[in-house]
Design a protein around this motif. Sequence first.
Motif, mmCIF file in Angstrom:
data_model
loop_
_atom_site.group_PDB
_atom_site.id
_atom_site.type_symbol
_atom_site.label_atom_id
_atom_site.label_comp_id
_atom_site.label_asym_id
_atom_site.label_seq_id
_atom_site.Cartn_x
_atom_site.Cartn_y
_atom_site.Cartn_z
ATOM 1 N N THR A 111 0.932 -1.243 0.136
ATOM 2 C CA THR A 111 0.035 -0.083 -0.054
ATOM 3 C C THR A 111 0.875 1.253 0.193
ATOM 4 O OG1 THR A 111 -0.107 0.127 2.317
ATOM 5 C CG2 THR A 111 -1.850 -1.143 1.050
ATOM 6 N N GLY A 112 2.239 1.264 0.561
ATOM 7 C CA GLY A 112 3.060 2.425 0.579
ATOM 8 C C GLY A 112 3.164 2.710 -0.888
ATOM 9 N N ARG B 28 2.994 6.311 -2.714
ATOM 10 C CA ARG B 28 4.117 6.869 -3.381
ATOM 11 C C ARG B 28 3.784 7.119 -4.804
ATOM 12 N NH1 ARG B 28 9.553 5.557 -1.458
ATOM 13 N NH2 ARG B 28 9.386 4.874 0.846
ATOM 14 N N VAL C 36 6.308 11.984 0.140
ATOM 15 C CA VAL C 36 5.180 11.221 0.310
ATOM 16 C C VAL C 36 4.304 11.632 1.657
ATOM 17 C CG1 VAL C 36 6.559 9.221 1.279
ATOM 18 C CG2 VAL C 36 4.207 8.860 0.032
ATOM 19 N N ARG D 42 -6.423 9.801 1.992
ATOM 20 C CA ARG D 42 -6.270 8.322 2.590
ATOM 21 C C ARG D 42 -7.342 7.689 2.331
ATOM 22 N NH1 ARG D 42 -1.977 7.692 5.690
ATOM 23 N NH2 ARG D 42 -2.824 5.707 6.225
ATOM 24 N N ARG E 77 0.960 1.100 6.981
ATOM 25 C CA ARG E 77 0.773 1.478 8.150
ATOM 26 C C ARG E 77 -0.483 1.339 8.867
ATOM 27 N NH1 ARG E 77 4.897 2.426 5.613
ATOM 28 N NH2 ARG E 77 6.541 3.650 5.912
ATOM 29 N N ASP E 78 -1.693 1.202 8.030
ATOM 30 C CA ASP E 78 -2.841 1.303 8.730
ATOM 31 C C ASP E 78 -3.675 -0.086 8.446
ATOM 32 O OD1 ASP E 78 -3.271 1.776 6.208
ATOM 33 O OD2 ASP E 78 -4.591 3.451 6.628
ATOM 34 N N ARG F 232 10.252 10.644 8.431
ATOM 35 C CA ARG F 232 9.164 10.258 7.597
ATOM 36 C C ARG F 232 8.237 9.687 8.904
ATOM 37 N NH1 ARG F 232 8.271 6.300 3.779
ATOM 38 N NH2 ARG F 232 10.461 5.629 3.871
ATOM 39 N N ASP G 127 4.327 10.440 9.417
ATOM 40 C CA ASP G 127 3.342 9.711 9.267
ATOM 41 C C ASP G 127 2.556 9.223 10.472
ATOM 42 O OD1 ASP G 127 3.930 9.843 6.274
ATOM 43 O OD2 ASP G 127 5.365 8.022 6.826
HETATM 44 N N1 LIG Z 1 -0.922 1.987 4.408
HETATM 45 C C1 LIG Z 1 -0.004 3.004 4.378
HETATM 46 C C2 LIG Z 1 1.106 2.854 3.489
HETATM 47 C C3 LIG Z 1 1.842 3.698 3.496
HETATM 48 N N2 LIG Z 1 1.764 4.917 4.054
HETATM 49 C C4 LIG Z 1 2.672 5.969 4.026
HETATM 50 C C5 LIG Z 1 3.783 6.152 4.849
HETATM 51 C C6 LIG Z 1 4.938 6.180 3.944
HETATM 52 O O1 LIG Z 1 5.603 7.755 4.081
HETATM 53 C C7 LIG Z 1 4.532 6.254 2.447
HETATM 54 C C8 LIG Z 1 5.312 5.323 1.699
HETATM 55 O O2 LIG Z 1 5.317 4.260 2.502
HETATM 56 P P1 LIG Z 1 6.530 2.983 2.284
HETATM 57 O O3 LIG Z 1 6.695 2.716 0.798
HETATM 58 O O4 LIG Z 1 7.667 3.535 2.835
HETATM 59 O O5 LIG Z 1 6.057 1.667 3.204
HETATM 60 O O6 LIG Z 1 3.350 5.929 2.528
HETATM 61 C C9 LIG Z 1 0.525 5.200 4.855
HETATM 62 O O7 LIG Z 1 0.691 6.197 5.225
HETATM 63 N N3 LIG Z 1 -0.254 4.349 5.008
#
Ligand SMILES: Nc1ccn([C@H]2C[C@H](O)[C@@H](COP(=O)(O)O)O2)c(=O)n1
Length: 250
Positions: free
Chosen positions: A34-35, A39, A98, A108, A130-131, A177, A181
């Motif tokens: 999902t990140g 991105r 991001v 979101r 993250r969630d 970051r 976040d």
């Molecule tokens: N479910 C999610 C996934 C990612 N994010 C945000 C947090 C990071 O800054 C950005 C990129 O994620 P990464 O590729 O570093 O895992 O996306 C989020 O808020 N919720």
Amino acid sequence: MEQLVVAIDGPSGSGKSSVSREAARRLGAAYLDTGAMYRAVTWHCLDAGTDLHDAAAVAAAVRAADLFISTDPDSEEVLIHGTDVTRTIREPFVSEAVSAVATNLAAREELVRRQRALIAGHARIVAEGRDITTVVAPEAQARILLTASEEARLRRRGLQLGGGQSGEDLHRQVVARDAKDSTVTNFTTASDGVVTLDSSDLDFEQTVQAVLRVVAGAGGGAQNPGAAKHAKMEGASASAGAANKGNPSP
Ligand SMILES: Nc1ccn([C@H]2C[C@H](O)[C@@H](COP(=O)(O)O)O2)c(=O)n1
Ligand SMILES: Nc1ncnc2c1ncn2[C@@H]1O[C@H](COP(=O)(O)OP(=O)(O)OP(=O)(O)O)[C@@H](O)[C@H]1O
């Protein structure tokens, strides 16, 4: 057959993406990063000149985004409005921008909606971010908070980027970051029913095994034990049927 959803959250550099992708292969499941979705829409806003501080403009861009993400654990592919951004979204300029999109609540909401649709489209899937354990798929059979000490996470990210980064750069991309976040998501403490897995003293293989134990404990094993064993021995894929050839329409 009951759907298997494995939800994994954790801070930057904890190993979520790499461990989840490998766990998905061995489970014969799809994999959702999902990140990468956050991105990709961030890259699109930057490319289109959208002011990341204009919350309404960012939300509108995200809602209109034609976003494709592969859910085949053996095929990393992210397209936005037809442009392949698979590699570009890993560049530091995206990592540093991001959080502005990830902390936009309307953006979101839209991405969570799409993530739920993607998850619903698979019989077996490992989704990480993250969630996921708390918001996207709180009903997942296995929910894991994958953590590691700050020192381990900085070291891993430094190695991953080839060792050329300054301590300051790494700190900005990992610790700073996460601080931004974590204003909108909780990926530092486990919610009820979420298993915390601290990988600070585990190597990659041990961490994958620990995840698979949690999944097995939750009743979700390999789709076909022979395939999982083969994947473990050969480092090969056990993901037949996991590929996603088209995301649900927005
Ligand atoms: N479910 C999610 C996934 C990612 N994010 C945000 C947090 C990071 O800054 C950005 C990129 O994620 P990464 O590729 O570093 O895992 O996306 C989020 O808020 N919720
Ligand atoms: N248990 C582990 N031991 C050592 N290295 C690991 C372990 N888990 C993951 N790694 C390595 O650490 C690096 C960072 O992992 P990964 O990119 O999966 O983290 P992440 O949590 O998804 O980070 P981000 O959220 O910033 O994308 C990768 O090079 C990965 O191979």
